[in-house]
Design an enzyme around this catalytic site. Structure first.
Site, PDB file in Angstrom:
ATOM      1  N   ASP A   1      38.759  55.651 100.580  1.00 38.74           N
ATOM      2  CA  ASP A   1      38.294  56.221 101.849  1.00 38.74           C
ATOM      3  C   ASP A   1      38.609  55.250 102.986  1.00 38.74           C
ATOM      4  O   ASP A   1      37.773  54.989 103.862  1.00 38.74           O
ATOM      5  CB  ASP A   1      36.798  56.554 101.806  1.00 38.74           C
TER       6      ASP A   1
ATOM      7  N   ASP B   1      37.549  67.040 105.696  1.00 35.90           N
ATOM      8  CA  ASP B   1      36.987  65.700 105.825  1.00 35.90           C
ATOM      9  C   ASP B   1      36.145  65.560 107.085  1.00 35.90           C
ATOM     10  O   ASP B   1      36.621  65.733 108.197  1.00 35.90           O
ATOM     11  CB  ASP B   1      38.116  64.664 105.864  1.00 35.90           C
TER      12      ASP B   1
ATOM     13  N   HIS C   1      42.215  59.166  98.613  1.00 33.03           N
ATOM     14  CA  HIS C   1      41.411  59.441  99.803  1.00 33.03           C
ATOM     15  C   HIS C   1      41.672  58.371 100.859  1.00 33.03           C
ATOM     16  O   HIS C   1      41.136  57.277 100.792  1.00 33.03           O
ATOM     17  CB  HIS C   1      39.935  59.440  99.399  1.00 33.03           C
TER      18      HIS C   1
ATOM     19  N   GLY D   1      32.887  54.244 108.835  1.00 30.84           N
ATOM     20  CA  GLY D   1      34.053  53.972 108.005  1.00 30.84           C
ATOM     21  C   GLY D   1      34.463  52.520 108.012  1.00 30.84           C
ATOM     22  O   GLY D   1      34.024  51.726 108.851  1.00 30.84           O
TER      23      GLY D   1
END
Length: 391
Positions: free
Chosen positions: A275, A145, A54, A290
């Site tokens: 991620d 996503d 990911h 993020g």
């Protein structure tokens, strides 16, 4: 290349010979052949190259955050030899042609192998699925996503198509009608919905960045019934608790962290994925969700899981290498065995280092580990028998 004086995750001593991009021999006290490059591991630990399920490299469309060259460098510096990229680019990756172009660019750079996923609905429009019926055979992973398919009707049809075509759906579980007022409920509701669709259609499902106790318990229960589901957790959802640092899904509570760690112990969790989500300082200040994670993942997990929680290193190795390889169908990766790909990571388990966001290889510096001291450091990465990173 001959690697001497290494140790495996179980502590055993080993020498490895690499030839033709493969592991050619494994033994003790292997003698160098004429003209062979010799690397002295000096007793440090050799692991299969890490595989990230990911990852975001922001190409095309957002190269000011990250590009394939900087993403590749960050991955190699973190011990990664293969990454799985998300399609939330501009334009959205909704075709085989787009996916193949990204993979070709990554291969030209050559530091890390890449699989590019494709969007579940075309251009994230939430309804169009026709492109799934014509995806090339080498593209077997689709996801949405940050734009989870909200219509149960559309998602059911997507599961049916993917079941027929042998495509795995990677779910970023979030009911976006609920998340503005309850992120926890948003993840839990869509997790349960997609588990039921997985069970009904028999489609392979992979749950991304699972973060709540309820979600991991639902996945464990589905697995016990034989549902073909796998799941990942991120290093930051294992490390942080009750933090307001902006990621999606949010940092949860200490109880959720404990549930994820218990899920690792019991086998409910199949993989650790970063991620990796780079943002510019300006975008982060505006609330972009993020963080970068490729270069800190191993150390954060080794510190948290092995040093603090007492998990064996071989389990962390499996979560970062062998299990992700199996999920992606990479038969020759994620293991140290004769004939396997020569993708390897050398780590110094005794090294302690303080994270400096300004020294990371990523183009972005949104790193909440900045200033924290971690145990275990990647000192060398090898892909296809070639050194791609050396500290």
């Amino acid at each position: 290349m001959l690697i001497q004086n290494a140790r495996l995750s179980d502590g055993s001593a080993v020498d490895l010979r690499l030839a033709g991009g493969k592991i050619a021999a494994i033994g003790l006290s292997l003698a160098p052949e004429s003209g062979e490059e010799v690397l002295n591991a000096a007793g440090r630990t050799l692991l299969p190259g890490f595989i990230d399920l990911h990852c975001h490299w922001r190409t095309p469309g957002f190269e000011y955050k990250e590009d394939i060259a900087t993403g590749s460098a960050a991955a190699a510096a973190g011990g990664y030899t293969f990454v799985n990229l998300m399609p939330n680019t501009k334009p959205v990756c909704s075709s085989g042609e787009q996916a193949h172009a990204i993979m070709a660019q990554a291969e030209q750079i050559g530091l890390v192998g890449v699989n590019q996923t494709v969007s579940i609905t075309e251009n994230f429009d939430g309804k169009t699925l026709d492109h799934l019926k014509t995806l090339p055979e080498d593209l077997r992973f689709v996801t949405e996503d940050g734009n989870g398919v909200q219509s149960a009707n559309v998602m059911a049809k997507a599961f049916a198509i993917c079941s027929q075509r042998g495509i795995t759906i990677m779910s970023h579980a979030e009911d976006r009608e609920v998340s503005p007022w309850d992120y926890r409920l948003a993840e839990n509701l869509e997790t349960v919905r997609n588990l039921h669709l997985c069970e009904y259609y028999g489609t392979r499902l992979h749950m991304c960045h699972v973060s709540t106790r309820e979600a991991i318990e639902a996945i464990a229960a589905a697995k016990s019934r034989g549902v073909p589901v796998t799941c990942e957790v991120t290093p930051h959802h294992l490390w942080f608790a009750d933090s307001d640092y902006r990621v999606n899904p949010p940092i949860r509570t200490a109880d959720d962290v404990a549930a994820l760690i218990e899920g690792i112990r019991t086998g409910a969790v199949d993989a650790i994925a970063t991620d990796h989500a780079p943002h510019s300082d300006e975008d982060k200040e505006k609330g972009a969700a993020g963080m970068v994670g490729l270069e800190t993942a191993f150390a954060a997990c080794y510190t948290k899981l092995c040093k603090e929680q007492g998990l064996e290193l071989y389990l962390l190795e499996a979560l970062m290498s062998r299990f992700p390889a199996a999920i992606l169908g990479l038969d020759n990766k994620g293991r140290i065995a004769v004939g396997a790909d020569a993708d390897l990571t050398l780590v110094d388990l005794d090294a302690a280092w303080t994270v400096d966001k300004d020294k990371l290889h990523s183009k972005s510096h949104n790193c909440p580990y900045h200033g924290q001291t971690l145990a275990g450091r990647v000192v060398l990465t090898i892909r296809d028998g070639r050194i791609t990173y050396k500290a």
